[in-house]
Design an enzyme around this catalytic site. Structure first.
Site, PDB file in Angstrom:
ATOM      1  N   ASP A 165      67.854  92.331  -6.760  1.00 21.55           N
ATOM      2  CA  ASP A 165      67.067  91.712  -5.624  1.00 21.55           C
ATOM      3  C   ASP A 165      67.709  92.067  -4.415  1.00 21.55           C
ATOM      4  O   ASP A 165      67.282  92.515  -3.352  1.00 21.55           O
ATOM      5  CB  ASP A 165      66.616  90.511  -5.932  1.00 21.55           C
ATOM      6  N   HIS A 175      68.343  95.107   1.026  1.00 25.17           N
ATOM      7  CA  HIS A 175      69.164  95.920   1.941  1.00 25.17           C
ATOM      8  C   HIS A 175      68.300  97.140   1.907  1.00 25.17           C
ATOM      9  O   HIS A 175      68.368  97.662   3.256  1.00 25.17           O
ATOM     10  CB  HIS A 175      70.566  96.089   0.874  1.00 25.17           C
ATOM     11  N   ALA A 215      61.807  82.443  -3.273  1.00 22.97           N
ATOM     12  CA  ALA A 215      63.439  82.481  -3.121  1.00 22.97           C
ATOM     13  C   ALA A 215      63.716  81.255  -2.675  1.00 22.97           C
ATOM     14  O   ALA A 215      63.642  80.113  -3.240  1.00 22.97           O
ATOM     15  CB  ALA A 215      63.897  83.729  -2.368  1.00 22.97           C
ATOM     16  N   TYR A 216      64.825  81.133  -1.591  1.00 22.66           N
ATOM     17  CA  TYR A 216      65.073  79.973  -1.117  1.00 22.66           C
ATOM     18  C   TYR A 216      64.174  79.117  -0.826  1.00 22.66           C
ATOM     19  O   TYR A 216      64.439  77.761  -1.040  1.00 22.66           O
ATOM     20  CB  TYR A 216      65.997  80.121   0.246  1.00 22.66           C
ATOM     21  N   ASN A 217      62.958  79.409  -0.300  1.00 26.50           N
ATOM     22  CA  ASN A 217      61.839  78.459   0.035  1.00 26.50           C
ATOM     23  C   ASN A 217      61.502  77.696  -1.199  1.00 26.50           C
ATOM     24  O   ASN A 217      61.187  76.251  -1.029  1.00 26.50           O
ATOM     25  CB  ASN A 217      60.744  79.063   0.584  1.00 26.50           C
ATOM     26  N   LEU A 218      61.446  78.170  -2.585  1.00 20.87           N
ATOM     27  CA  LEU A 218      61.031  77.565  -3.636  1.00 20.87           C
ATOM     28  C   LEU A 218      62.186  76.478  -4.226  1.00 20.87           C
ATOM     29  O   LEU A 218      61.878  75.602  -4.621  1.00 20.87           O
ATOM     30  CB  LEU A 218      60.787  78.575  -4.907  1.00 20.87           C
ATOM     31  N   SER A 219      63.304  76.910  -4.020  1.00 18.31           N
ATOM     32  CA  SER A 219      64.406  76.091  -4.228  1.00 18.31           C
ATOM     33  C   SER A 219      64.506  74.807  -3.098  1.00 18.31           C
ATOM     34  O   SER A 219      64.928  73.692  -3.689  1.00 18.31           O
ATOM     35  CB  SER A 219      65.897  76.886  -4.091  1.00 18.31           C
TER      36      SER A 219
END
Length: 257
Positions: free
Chosen positions: A46, A51, A158-162
């Site tokens: 991912d 990138h 991603a980070y939002n779900l965490s």
């Protein structure tokens, strides 16, 4: 009707598995200059896909990823067989990135783009204090927290779900504004915003409570102001297999253990 693509460019992450896959695919399908190819085939995980999308956003190139990394949420299943047909039958998802404009404590300005999210986080042991404005109107006079992020539908898993933010359908015209370990206001757990808004974040007591800002993988230290808005001038275009579409992956994530 299936589309026809005559030329493919294979690019791979530095990982040995990805490099070997690129060699195998080039032997079967040939290889073209990424600037001239119809489709770029990205081999890796991912992080490498992000990138690649950053590299291609200003060109309008289609990107088809195959997983040679770990999670591979953004990637398709790896196979050397029938690649032209798979790409011709793939679903296309196109979306605009977020543009982050920052000013740091020295008055220096920096601009970066994010496909997943823009996030701010405390630099020291002291909690951050942030003032949050949406389209010029103050919505939070003072948010005390470890951090704050604004996620796209593509980045909502991603980070939002965490950070316990909501998962957004890929086609939803929304952004998720999600706090990280909020302390005050006690009951505020975030907001869903239309994707056309501009979000301004002012760092309060910036000298005492320094904050960094990150757009995907680009970090700016000691910011005092951050402005975030969707960039309509740029478009990321990603292809996914119909039996493993990006929309289906996001839906499935909401029912995962």
């Amino acid at each position: 009707m299936a589309r026809k693509f005559n030329s493919l460019a294979f690019i791979a992450s530095p990982a040995e598995e990805a490099q070997k896959a690129a060699e195998d695919l080039r032997a079967v399908y040939g290889d073209h200059d990424p600037d001239k190819a119809d489709v770029i085939v990205a081999l890796g995980g991912d992080g490498f896909m992000l990138h690649t999308l950053h590299r291609t956003m200003n060109t309008g190139k289609l990107v088809y990823g195959m997983n040679r990394g770990s999670v591979g949420f953004l990637m398709n299943r790896y196979s050397t067989e029938n690649l032209h047909q798979r790409i011709a039958n793939a679903d296309e998802n196109a979306f605009h990135p977020l543009e982050m404009r920052t000013t740091d404590v020295n008055g220096d300005k920096f601009t970066a783009l994010a496909i997943n999210e823009v996030y701010l986080f405390r630099q020291s042991y002291q909690a951050a204090k942030l003032k949050v404005m949406v389209d010029g109107k103050t919505r939070l006079d003072e948010l005390t927290c470890d951090g704050l992020l604004l996620a796209t539908p593509a980045g909502s898993t991603a980070y939002n779900l965490s950070a316990h933010g909501p998962i957004l359908p890929l086609e939803a015209p929304l952004l998720a504004l999600t706090p990280v370990s909020p302390f005050r206001p006690r009951r505020w757990r975030g907001a869903l915003l239309p994707n056309h808004v501009t979000v301004d974040i002012e760092i309060l007591e910036a000298d005492k409570r320094p904050v960094n800002a990150v757009a995907d993988h680009q970090e700016v230290k000691s910011v005092v102001h951050v402005r975030i808005a969707e960039s309509e001038k740029l478009t990321a275009r990603i292809l996914s297999d119909p039996d493993h579409s990006w929309s289906d992956r996001i839906l499935a994530e909401q029912f995962s253990n």
